[in-house]
Design an enzyme around this catalytic site. Structure first.
Site, PDB file in Angstrom:
ATOM      1  N   LEU A 271       0.875  -1.171   0.000  1.00 11.55           N
ATOM      2  CA  LEU A 271       0.000   0.000   0.000  1.00 11.55           C
ATOM      3  C   LEU A 271       0.914   1.222   0.000  1.00 11.55           C
ATOM      4  CD1 LEU A 271      -3.068   0.426   0.094  1.00 11.55           C
ATOM      5  CD2 LEU A 271      -2.946   0.463   2.582  1.00 11.55           C
ATOM      6  N   ASP A 272       0.665   2.168  -0.899  1.00 13.81           N
ATOM      7  CA  ASP A 272       1.501   3.371  -0.994  1.00 13.81           C
ATOM      8  C   ASP A 272       1.585   4.076   0.357  1.00 13.81           C
ATOM      9  OD1 ASP A 272       1.905   2.973  -3.668  1.00 13.81           O
ATOM     10  OD2 ASP A 272       0.413   4.434  -4.340  1.00 13.81           O
ATOM     11  N   PRO A 273       2.710   4.751   0.658  1.00 11.32           N
ATOM     12  CA  PRO A 273       2.830   5.492   1.923  1.00 11.32           C
ATOM     13  C   PRO A 273       1.695   6.490   2.142  1.00 11.32           C
ATOM     14  CG  PRO A 273       4.962   5.361   0.854  1.00 11.32           C
ATOM     15  CD  PRO A 273       3.969   4.801  -0.116  1.00 11.32           C
ATOM     16  N   LEU A 274       1.233   7.161   1.060  1.00 13.67           N
ATOM     17  CA  LEU A 274       0.197   8.180   1.200  1.00 13.67           C
ATOM     18  C   LEU A 274      -1.218   7.589   1.270  1.00 13.67           C
ATOM     19  CD1 LEU A 274       1.479  11.011  -1.184  1.00 13.67           C
ATOM     20  CD2 LEU A 274       2.054  10.588   1.207  1.00 13.67           C
ATOM     21  N   ALA A 275      -1.318   6.278   1.152  1.00 12.95           N
ATOM     22  CA  ALA A 275      -2.626   5.606   1.242  1.00 12.95           C
ATOM     23  C   ALA A 275      -2.820   5.076   2.654  1.00 12.95           C
ATOM     24  CB  ALA A 275      -2.699   4.467   0.246  1.00 12.95           C
TER      25      ALA A 275
END
Length: 302
Positions: free
Chosen positions: A47-51
């Protein structure tokens, strides 16, 4: 300073983590592994850091079920910010194109059917996919122009949650390999404008959902030991979307040693691509059924 190292435990199961914003999946796994003093840990789908949202973290023997979970259906809720495209297709990148067009609700709803079913998608340049052995995002950060090839993805459903002139929130149910950032980019372009993902939350991965998740804060606030261990979901939860076959003691003994067994009884399956077998409620192995025989692929030592 001579610090006593905490003893690693052979503990197995799942932590269904609601990953916080601005934390990498690797950092999240490290934190959970440390909190449980787990000897082995991994995650089922970056999962992307910003998600934010569901990051299934496998402890011990649950790591053997990671491939099945990664193949599971995913649900994402995301906001598209209208009027600007970015280099990363989210808020992290620089604005690379702009538009004054703001789609109305009717136009947005009319275009969504084009993004359901089997569709072709070009992954973002800033992705972990490899180009000639290099990660695409490493090449993109180095200033190279990265054009990834389109590939087929499965979108089961996409619906509008809320709509505004500057942002719209959508929910998508999709298969493995779907890039929500690319979906937002392409929806905006189909509407004659530009757009990027302003926020992203993963609400489900296979059998893991927002309903059965925990936060880092909850884990930290729970006393280490039996109380914290009670937050670990069983290994079998990761296989819940697959058919289960219950075995008798003799069959279970054979499978535990990695042997193929004949399935007997009136309702015994003849063929199955993927399933799992259990004995007295515990996972024994995942595998397939061919000609009435169960063939183990991964044996769980629980």
């Amino acid at each position: 300073m001579n610090q006593q190292k905490s003893k690693k435990r052979a503990i197995s199961g799942w932590i269904v983590l609601n990953k916080p914003y601005d934390m990498t999946s690797t950092q999240a796994v490290g934190k959970v592994r440390w909190l449980f003093s787990a000897a082995k840990a991994g995650h089922a789908g970056t999962l992307d850091p910003l998600a934010t949202g569901i990051l299934p973290i496998a402890l011990g023997e649950a790591t053997k079920a990671v491939p099945q979970v990664q193949d599971g259906t995913k649900v994402y809720r995301f906001a598209i910010a209208w009027g600007s495209a970015t280099s990363t297709d989210d808020t992290e990148g620089e604005v690379v194109a702009a538009s004054d067009v703001r789609p109305d609700q009717g136009a947005l709803e009319a275009v969504l059917p084009r993004f359901t079913g089997t569709i072709m998608q070009r992954p973002p340049a800033f992705s972990a996919l490899k180009v000639d052995g290099e990660r695409a995002y490493d090449l993109a950060r180095a200033g190279e122009t990265v054009q990834l090839a389109e590939r087929p993805i499965e979108v089961e459903a996409i619906r509008l949650v809320s709509h505004g002139p500057e942002q719209s929130v959508l929910e998508v149910t999709c298969g493995k390999g779907t890039y929500v950032r690319a979906l937002a980019r392409d929806i905006a372009e189909a509407l004659g404008t530009r757009g990027h993902v302003a926020s992203l939350h993963r609400a489900a991965v296979g059998p893991f959902t927002d309903e059965n998740c925990v936060t880092i804060e909850q884990l930290e606030a729970t006393e280490a030991g039996p109380e914290r261990d009670a937050l670990i979901a069983p290994v079998s939860l990761g296989l819940a979307d697959l058919p289960e076959i219950r075995l008798d003691a003799g069959q279970a003994g054979a499978v535990a040693h990695g042997n193929t067994i004949l399935l007997t009884g009136a309702g015994a399956p003849v063929a199955m691509d993927e399933c799992w077998v259990s004995f007295k409620g515990k996972v024994l192995a995942s595998g397939s059924v061919e000609f009435g025989q169960f063939k183990p692929r991964r044996v769980f030592n629980l």
